[in-house]
Write a protein that holds these residues in place. Sequence first.
Motif, PDB file in Angstrom:
ATOM      1  N   LEU A  85      55.036  81.153  55.849  1.00  0.00           N
ATOM      2  CA  LEU A  85      54.610  80.432  54.488  1.00  0.00           C
ATOM      3  C   LEU A  85      53.913  79.041  55.052  1.00  0.00           C
ATOM      4  N   ILE A  86      55.063  78.618  55.566  1.00  0.00           N
ATOM      5  CA  ILE A  86      54.765  77.447  56.337  1.00  0.00           C
ATOM      6  C   ILE A  86      54.195  77.032  57.038  1.00  0.00           C
ATOM      7  N   SER A  87      54.373  77.771  58.421  1.00  0.00           N
ATOM      8  CA  SER A  87      53.060  77.808  59.572  1.00  0.00           C
ATOM      9  C   SER A  87      52.068  77.823  58.846  1.00  0.00           C
ATOM     10  N   GLU A  88      51.500  78.940  57.676  1.00  0.00           N
ATOM     11  CA  GLU A  88      49.990  78.737  57.713  1.00  0.00           C
ATOM     12  C   GLU A  88      49.579  77.617  56.867  1.00  0.00           C
ATOM     13  N   VAL A  89      50.232  76.759  56.124  1.00  0.00           N
ATOM     14  CA  VAL A  89      50.034  75.684  55.890  1.00  0.00           C
ATOM     15  C   VAL A  89      49.525  74.532  57.535  1.00  0.00           C
ATOM     16  N   VAL A  90      50.380  74.765  58.279  1.00  0.00           N
ATOM     17  CA  VAL A  90      49.904  73.945  59.492  1.00  0.00           C
ATOM     18  C   VAL A  90      49.040  73.927  59.741  1.00  0.00           C
ATOM     19  N   ARG A 285      51.532  85.819  47.264  1.00  0.00           N
ATOM     20  CA  ARG A 285      51.475  84.436  47.042  1.00  0.00           C
ATOM     21  C   ARG A 285      50.147  84.381  46.428  1.00  0.00           C
ATOM     22  N   LEU A 286      49.401  85.044  45.003  1.00  0.00           N
ATOM     23  CA  LEU A 286      48.300  84.914  44.444  1.00  0.00           C
ATOM     24  C   LEU A 286      47.236  84.683  44.990  1.00  0.00           C
ATOM     25  N   SER A 287      47.559  84.904  45.984  1.00  0.00           N
ATOM     26  CA  SER A 287      45.919  84.001  46.954  1.00  0.00           C
ATOM     27  C   SER A 287      45.826  83.128  46.720  1.00  0.00           C
ATOM     28  N   LEU A 288      46.781  81.898  47.095  1.00  0.00           N
ATOM     29  CA  LEU A 288      46.656  80.683  46.554  1.00  0.00           C
ATOM     30  C   LEU A 288      46.159  79.919  48.202  1.00  0.00           C
ATOM     31  N   PRO A 289      45.278  78.726  48.512  1.00  0.00           N
ATOM     32  CA  PRO A 289      45.757  78.193  49.166  1.00  0.00           C
ATOM     33  C   PRO A 289      47.090  77.370  49.860  1.00  0.00           C
ATOM     34  N   ALA A 290      47.590  77.857  51.092  1.00  0.00           N
ATOM     35  CA  ALA A 290      47.946  77.344  51.292  1.00  0.00           C
ATOM     36  C   ALA A 290      49.217  76.490  51.284  1.00  0.00           C
ATOM     37  N   SER A 291      48.509  75.432  51.145  1.00  0.00           N
ATOM     38  CA  SER A 291      49.666  74.378  50.362  1.00  0.00           C
ATOM     39  C   SER A 291      50.198  74.751  48.909  1.00  0.00           C
ATOM     40  N   ILE A 342      45.579  82.476  35.361  1.00  0.00           N
ATOM     41  CA  ILE A 342      46.888  82.961  35.369  1.00  0.00           C
ATOM     42  C   ILE A 342      47.040  82.686  33.976  1.00  0.00           C
ATOM     43  N   ALA A 343      46.713  81.446  33.105  1.00  0.00           N
ATOM     44  CA  ALA A 343      47.728  80.792  32.015  1.00  0.00           C
ATOM     45  C   ALA A 343      46.146  81.663  31.159  1.00  0.00           C
ATOM     46  N   HIS A 344      46.453  82.198  30.194  1.00  0.00           N
ATOM     47  CA  HIS A 344      44.608  82.624  29.286  1.00  0.00           C
ATOM     48  C   HIS A 344      44.043  81.232  28.701  1.00  0.00           C
ATOM     49  N   PRO A 345      42.793  81.701  28.980  1.00  0.00           N
ATOM     50  CA  PRO A 345      41.911  80.054  28.232  1.00  0.00           C
ATOM     51  C   PRO A 345      41.883  80.218  26.652  1.00  0.00           C
ATOM     52  N   LYS A 346      42.312  81.347  26.572  1.00  0.00           N
ATOM     53  CA  LYS A 346      42.056  82.011  24.846  1.00  0.00           C
ATOM     54  C   LYS A 346      43.291  81.418  24.268  1.00  0.00           C
ATOM     55  N   GLY A 347      43.715  81.107  24.596  1.00  0.00           N
ATOM     56  CA  GLY A 347      45.661  80.547  24.298  1.00  0.00           C
ATOM     57  C   GLY A 347      44.909  79.717  24.240  1.00  0.00           C
ATOM     58  N   SER A 348      44.450  78.286  24.821  1.00  0.00           N
ATOM     59  CA  SER A 348      44.232  77.458  24.681  1.00  0.00           C
ATOM     60  C   SER A 348      43.336  76.369  23.648  1.00  0.00           C
ATOM     61  N   THR A 349      42.398  77.733  23.762  1.00  0.00           N
ATOM     62  CA  THR A 349      41.194  77.919  22.700  1.00  0.00           C
ATOM     63  C   THR A 349      41.739  77.319  21.225  1.00  0.00           C
ATOM     64  N   LYS A 350      42.184  78.715  21.171  1.00  0.00           N
ATOM     65  CA  LYS A 350      43.269  78.666  19.627  1.00  0.00           C
ATOM     66  C   LYS A 350      43.662  77.832  19.359  1.00  0.00           C
ATOM     67  N   LEU A 351      44.941  77.380  20.316  1.00  0.00           N
ATOM     68  CA  LEU A 351      45.665  75.690  20.000  1.00  0.00           C
ATOM     69  C   LEU A 351      45.063  74.998  19.248  1.00  0.00           C
ATOM     70  N   ASP A 365      33.312  75.964  36.017  1.00  0.00           N
ATOM     71  CA  ASP A 365      33.924  76.104  37.437  1.00  0.00           C
ATOM     72  C   ASP A 365      35.028  75.546  36.941  1.00  0.00           C
ATOM     73  N   GLY A 366      36.247  76.823  37.748  1.00  0.00           N
ATOM     74  CA  GLY A 366      37.509  76.092  38.396  1.00  0.00           C
ATOM     75  C   GLY A 366      38.977  76.658  37.809  1.00  0.00           C
ATOM     76  N   ASP A 367      39.637  77.110  38.799  1.00  0.00           N
ATOM     77  CA  ASP A 367      40.482  77.782  37.869  1.00  0.00           C
ATOM     78  C   ASP A 367      41.660  77.608  38.013  1.00  0.00           C
ATOM     79  N   HIS A 368      42.456  77.790  37.777  1.00  0.00           N
ATOM     80  CA  HIS A 368      44.391  77.624  37.780  1.00  0.00           C
ATOM     81  C   HIS A 368      44.546  75.827  38.277  1.00  0.00           C
ATOM     82  N   SER A 369      44.213  77.006  40.113  1.00  0.00           N
ATOM     83  CA  SER A 369      45.324  76.032  41.083  1.00  0.00           C
ATOM     84  C   SER A 369      44.266  75.339  41.475  1.00  0.00           C
TER      85      SER A 369
END
Length: 400
Positions: A85-90, A285-291, A342-351, A365-369
């Motif tokens: 993981l760390i080497s991927e960041v580098v 790794r949830l297909s997240l950017p390395a960092s 990751i965190a369902h947007p309808k949870g926020s809508t309902k809140l 546009d724009g996901d959790h990460s």
Amino acid sequence: MTKKEETLETTSDVLLRWTQLNEIIDIAFTIKPIVLGSEFPTRIRKSSDEFFDVTFRKVCKYLHLDEHIEVINVIDEDLSFFEQLISEVVFSYVENNKLLNSWSDTDIKLAIEQHFVSKINPIQFPSYDLAKLNVYTFGEDKNPAIIMALPCGMPLVIAQKWIEHLSNDYFVITWETRGLFADINVSSFALDANVKDLIQIIDYFNPKNTHVFGMCSGAVVALKAIHQFPEKFSSASFWHGDYNWRDKDIWTKYQKDLKATLCIAKTSINEASVIRDIICAKKSRLSLPASLACTFMYPYLNGKLFYNYANLNESIQDFEINEIVKEIETPILIATSKDDSIAHPKGSTKLNEHLKNSVYYERVDGDHSSFFDAPLELIEVLKNFMNGASSKTDYDIVVI
């Protein structure tokens, strides 16, 4: 080329080099929790850029990481999951940036002194049950206060970009979750314990007006704190919150899978270690950017940390917010995006639908990460809200 053009080119090169040096300091800060939490020295593959390797070693020395890191010639397959993981960041950085030269010790020291890392004011804080917490402040305490409830179990670095922006105008306070950092042998991981940590920190600093900024699972901690102690808060904002509405149809696959995993891992350190080994073997790794992956995977560093993380977050996921939301009157900004898997947007809508005094913001546009990149549009939304947009009558929904 004219002298003016030469001067502009030289200025541009200087700015680029200082930007690169600051980005290398960012890398060291990102990997620091894993490096310091690892049982053995962390091996990092040498890169193809000698200037980078020399500069990186010097930065690590000034951040007191050099004794915990070995930069060596080694194939990727011989590295552990976290070393990879760390080497991927580098390597993701080296692939996209060509350093123009190496840096002197004097310049590196100056860059670190001016960097975000050196602006951190750390406090080892005893909470209500004497559990030790890592508490941090940024900015001037004369400014309005924002206390950040980080995603539970995540290192401080996850909020770095938000803190850098907000600490210019606000006194920012945050802490790292009990049981995952300063003191891993705590007696309670319950949601109520985390709420008490938050209140204890507020009482310690005693700001006149406090805005609580809740991220992901941290939004649940903030929500419950507002319900129990409304007098402590002037306003709040919840970002991509992970809410339990007693309705699994508004949980994402990730939320359901995590719940099932945590239920097993919380039973014992041995069970947690087995699950942790499986997750790391699968290179999850949830297909997240390395960092960002490096930060998100911190709780999986060893069996004890993952056991604590499981007990902590399972308690938060178990908490059903249905009973408390209609009793809350604090002005609250709720933000999410349709692309959050990751965190369902309808949870926020309902809140937003249930709260008496809320403002709702949804990005197309724009996901959790991407939230953790502190997009300028979200910073503006927060500042507009803080400056007075505090009820549904101001605007109910803004979509860009």
